[in-house]
Design a protein around this motif. Structure first.
Motif, mmCIF file in Angstrom:
data_model
loop_
_atom_site.group_PDB
_atom_site.id
_atom_site.type_symbol
_atom_site.label_atom_id
_atom_site.label_comp_id
_atom_site.label_asym_id
_atom_site.label_seq_id
_atom_site.Cartn_x
_atom_site.Cartn_y
_atom_site.Cartn_z
ATOM 1 N N LEU A 107 7.657 5.956 -0.818
ATOM 2 C CA LEU A 107 7.719 5.797 -2.267
ATOM 3 C C LEU A 107 6.352 5.818 -2.917
ATOM 4 N N CYS A 108 5.300 5.833 -2.116
ATOM 5 C CA CYS A 108 3.954 5.719 -2.659
ATOM 6 C C CYS A 108 3.046 6.710 -1.943
ATOM 7 N N THR A 109 2.331 7.531 -2.705
ATOM 8 C CA THR A 109 1.382 8.471 -2.123
ATOM 9 C C THR A 109 0.057 7.772 -1.853
ATOM 10 N N PRO A 110 -0.816 8.374 -1.037
ATOM 11 C CA PRO A 110 -2.131 7.758 -0.792
ATOM 12 C C PRO A 110 -2.929 7.530 -2.069
ATOM 13 N N THR A 111 -2.831 8.443 -3.031
ATOM 14 C CA THR A 111 -3.552 8.267 -4.300
ATOM 15 C C THR A 111 -3.004 7.075 -5.074
ATOM 16 N N GLN A 112 -1.681 6.964 -5.125
ATOM 17 C CA GLN A 112 -1.075 5.820 -5.812
ATOM 18 C C GLN A 112 -1.418 4.514 -5.099
ATOM 19 N N ALA A 113 -1.456 4.555 -3.771
ATOM 20 C CA ALA A 113 -1.852 3.356 -3.023
ATOM 21 C C ALA A 113 -3.294 2.972 -3.335
ATOM 22 N N GLY A 114 -4.179 3.963 -3.496
ATOM 23 C CA GLY A 114 -5.560 3.665 -3.873
ATOM 24 C C GLY A 114 -5.652 2.988 -5.232
ATOM 25 N N VAL A 115 -4.814 3.438 -6.182
ATOM 26 C CA VAL A 115 -4.790 2.801 -7.499
ATOM 27 C C VAL A 115 -4.325 1.351 -7.385
ATOM 28 N N VAL A 116 -3.298 1.124 -6.551
ATOM 29 C CA VAL A 116 -2.808 -0.247 -6.358
ATOM 30 C C VAL A 116 -3.891 -1.128 -5.738
ATOM 31 N N VAL A 117 -4.639 -0.589 -4.788
ATOM 32 C CA VAL A 117 -5.720 -1.356 -4.156
ATOM 33 C C VAL A 117 -6.773 -1.753 -5.194
ATOM 34 N N LEU A 118 -7.149 -0.822 -6.064
ATOM 35 C CA LEU A 118 -8.119 -1.138 -7.118
ATOM 36 C C LEU A 118 -7.562 -2.193 -8.075
ATOM 37 N N MET A 119 -6.281 -2.103 -8.382
ATOM 38 C CA MET A 119 -5.662 -3.096 -9.263
ATOM 39 C C MET A 119 -5.661 -4.480 -8.623
ATOM 40 N N VAL A 120 -5.405 -4.547 -7.322
ATOM 41 C CA VAL A 120 -5.413 -5.838 -6.630
ATOM 42 C C VAL A 120 -6.817 -6.433 -6.635
ATOM 43 N N PHE A 121 -7.838 -5.600 -6.436
ATOM 44 C CA PHE A 121 -9.217 -6.077 -6.530
ATOM 45 C C PHE A 121 -9.505 -6.634 -7.923
ATOM 46 N N CYS A 122 -9.022 -5.957 -8.956
ATOM 47 C CA CYS A 122 -9.254 -6.426 -10.324
ATOM 48 C C CYS A 122 -8.521 -7.735 -10.595
ATOM 49 N N VAL A 123 -7.294 -7.845 -10.123
ATOM 50 C CA VAL A 123 -6.534 -9.088 -10.302
ATOM 51 C C VAL A 123 -7.210 -10.232 -9.557
ATOM 52 N N GLY A 124 -7.720 -9.958 -8.344
ATOM 53 C CA GLY A 124 -8.449 -10.984 -7.604
ATOM 54 C C GLY A 124 -9.694 -11.439 -8.339
ATOM 55 N N LEU A 125 -10.397 -10.500 -8.972
ATOM 56 C CA LEU A 125 -11.591 -10.856 -9.746
ATOM 57 C C LEU A 125 -11.234 -11.725 -10.938
ATOM 58 N N VAL A 126 -10.180 -11.363 -11.645
ATOM 59 C CA VAL A 126 -9.757 -12.162 -12.804
ATOM 60 C C VAL A 126 -9.346 -13.562 -12.362
ATOM 61 N N SER A 127 -8.661 -13.665 -11.235
ATOM 62 C CA SER A 127 -8.227 -14.978 -10.740
ATOM 63 C C SER A 127 -9.393 -15.855 -10.335
ATOM 64 N N ALA A 128 -10.488 -15.242 -9.866
ATOM 65 C CA ALA A 128 -11.652 -16.010 -9.411
ATOM 66 C C ALA A 128 -12.725 -16.160 -10.479
ATOM 67 N N LEU A 129 -12.493 -15.653 -11.692
ATOM 68 C CA LEU A 129 -13.525 -15.704 -12.740
ATOM 69 C C LEU A 129 -14.021 -17.125 -13.041
ATOM 70 N N PRO A 130 -13.130 -18.135 -13.123
ATOM 71 C CA PRO A 130 -13.645 -19.486 -13.397
ATOM 72 C C PRO A 130 -14.664 -19.974 -12.379
ATOM 73 N N ARG A 131 -14.597 -19.465 -11.155
ATOM 74 C CA ARG A 131 -15.545 -19.881 -10.133
ATOM 75 C C ARG A 131 -16.980 -19.488 -10.502
ATOM 76 N N PHE A 132 -17.175 -18.399 -11.226
ATOM 77 C CA PHE A 132 -18.516 -17.923 -11.538
ATOM 78 C C PHE A 132 -19.238 -18.849 -12.511
ATOM 79 N N TRP A 133 -18.501 -19.709 -13.213
ATOM 80 C CA TRP A 133 -19.121 -20.683 -14.117
ATOM 81 C C TRP A 133 -18.952 -22.114 -13.603
ATOM 82 N N GLU A 134 -18.449 -22.266 -12.393
ATOM 83 C CA GLU A 134 -18.136 -23.611 -11.904
ATOM 84 C C GLU A 134 -19.344 -24.315 -11.309
ATOM 85 N N TYR A 135 -20.253 -23.558 -10.694
ATOM 86 C CA TYR A 135 -21.418 -24.157 -10.036
ATOM 87 C C TYR A 135 -22.696 -23.588 -10.618
#
Length: 356
Positions: free
Chosen positions: A159-187
């Protein structure tokens, strides 16, 4: 003469990898319980041996994990025909390498000494550690979810081509960054008085806006939802789906309408598909097995502080032991890829033959 095995001399910060605490640095201001004089007192001999073992084992485990992840990246990049699952695995290897790099930077103060350059990078390394940790978790979940949808489909197609999987991987990296953003101002890095040096020294401590109980409680449960409750439920659902849909009868029904050159080719295709499903099931099972002790330790110390106080030497010893166990599973990914991914196995053998 009784020999004392200590994590490092004058142990005032007994954590190899800093947990979510008010401070990240080897400094008397970071002593558990606010008692730097007695910070190095142990609750028993087993904690001394355990910490000494963890102190020696962590660099070995992390080094081996880095070597296997680099080898996996090389093999995945050299694969002639990369499928969507291989793209997910490549993203997982990249996130794992970045996680190991951030972890190494956090733990380096115990092995190379307390340099101001290392202390200045600790707040960012701590934030990036969480960023890439979230990314690795959800990459495993997303590739298992995509695989579960594929095997549940009535057609024998991806159901997913390698290109579409690459887009999903980039999206997961972005979601992980947004989830960890408060950490950058915590210390933040500031100078505090160090009783051992009898002078001021830099230490990475919590900022005033994040040192409140409300913030710590809210962000603690947010992290647990992101790393424990939600992914474990999705792993359980996708794991059961993969097990049920990868059985012989279910596979035969999917491939009934697909024309193959011979029955042998059909059997080989079904065998490869089953192996890929087993790869993802074992990848999820291995993550749950190696990460649950550390997650439950932090959860119990928060929910049941009377049973397991976060400022005790027992908690620090268990935290170090479970931390080494957690990073051990990153060193075992290559074994799963080799055993259950035929194209990965053939490419790895081809690379090894070329090197020889």
């Amino acid at each position: 003469m009784r020999i004392r095995f200590e994590l490092y001399p004058d142990n005032v910060y007994p954590y190899l990898i800093p947990p979510l605490r008010h401070c990240l640095t080897l400094h008397t201001a970071c002593a558990p319980g606010g008692d730097p004089v007695n910070a190095s007192r142990y609750s028993g001999d087993w904690t001394e041996v355990s910490d000494y073992f963890c102190f020696l084992a962590l660099p070995v485990v992390v080094s081996f994990a880095v070597a296997t992840q680099v080898a996996s990246v090389v093999v995945l990049c050299k694969m002639p025909a990369r499928a969507s699952l291989d793209t997910y695995l490549l993203g997982l290897c990249a996130a794992s390498l970045l996680l190991l790099a951030a972890t190494s930077l956090l733990a380096s103060q115990h092995y190379v000494g307390r340099y101001e350059a290392i202390i200045a990078t600790q707040p960012y390394a701590f934030s990036c550690r969480d960023w890439f940790w979230y990314t690795t978790i959800w990459l495993i979940v997303m590739m298992a979810f995509e695989r579960a949808l594929s095997v549940s489909s009535s057609r024998a197609s991806v159901l997913c081509t390698p290109t579409q999987a690459g887009v999903v991987v980039l999206m997961v990296f972005c979601v992980g960054l947004v989830s960890a953003l408060p950490r950058f101002w915590e210390y933040d890095t500031a100078r505090h008085f160090d009783l051992r040096l009898n002078a001021t020294a830099p230490a990475a401590t919590k900022t005033a806006s994040t040192a409140t109980e409300e913030y710590n409680t809210m962000y603690f449960w947010y992290v647990k939802t992101l790393t424990l409750f939600l992914p474990y439920v999705m792993m359980a659902v996708t794991g059961v789906t993969l097990v049920l849909r990868s059985r012989g009868e279910a596979q035969a029904r999917r491939y009934t309408a697909v024309k193959h050159a011979s029955a042998t080719a059909l059997a080989r295709r079904m065998k490869d598909e089953t192996a890929l499903s087993k790869l993802l099931v074992l990848l999820m099972a291995m993550y749950v097995t190696f990460s649950t002790p550390l997650c439950l330790l932090e959860l119990m110390s928060r929910v049941l502080p009377d049973w397991l106080d976060q400022d005790t030497r027992l908690f620090a010893a268990l935290h170090n032991l479970f931390t080494v166990l957690f990073f051990l599973h990153y060193a075992l990914h290559l074994i799963l890829y080799f055993c259950y991914n035929k194209q990965f196995r053939l490419t790895l053998l081809d690379v090894c033959c070329c090197c020889c």
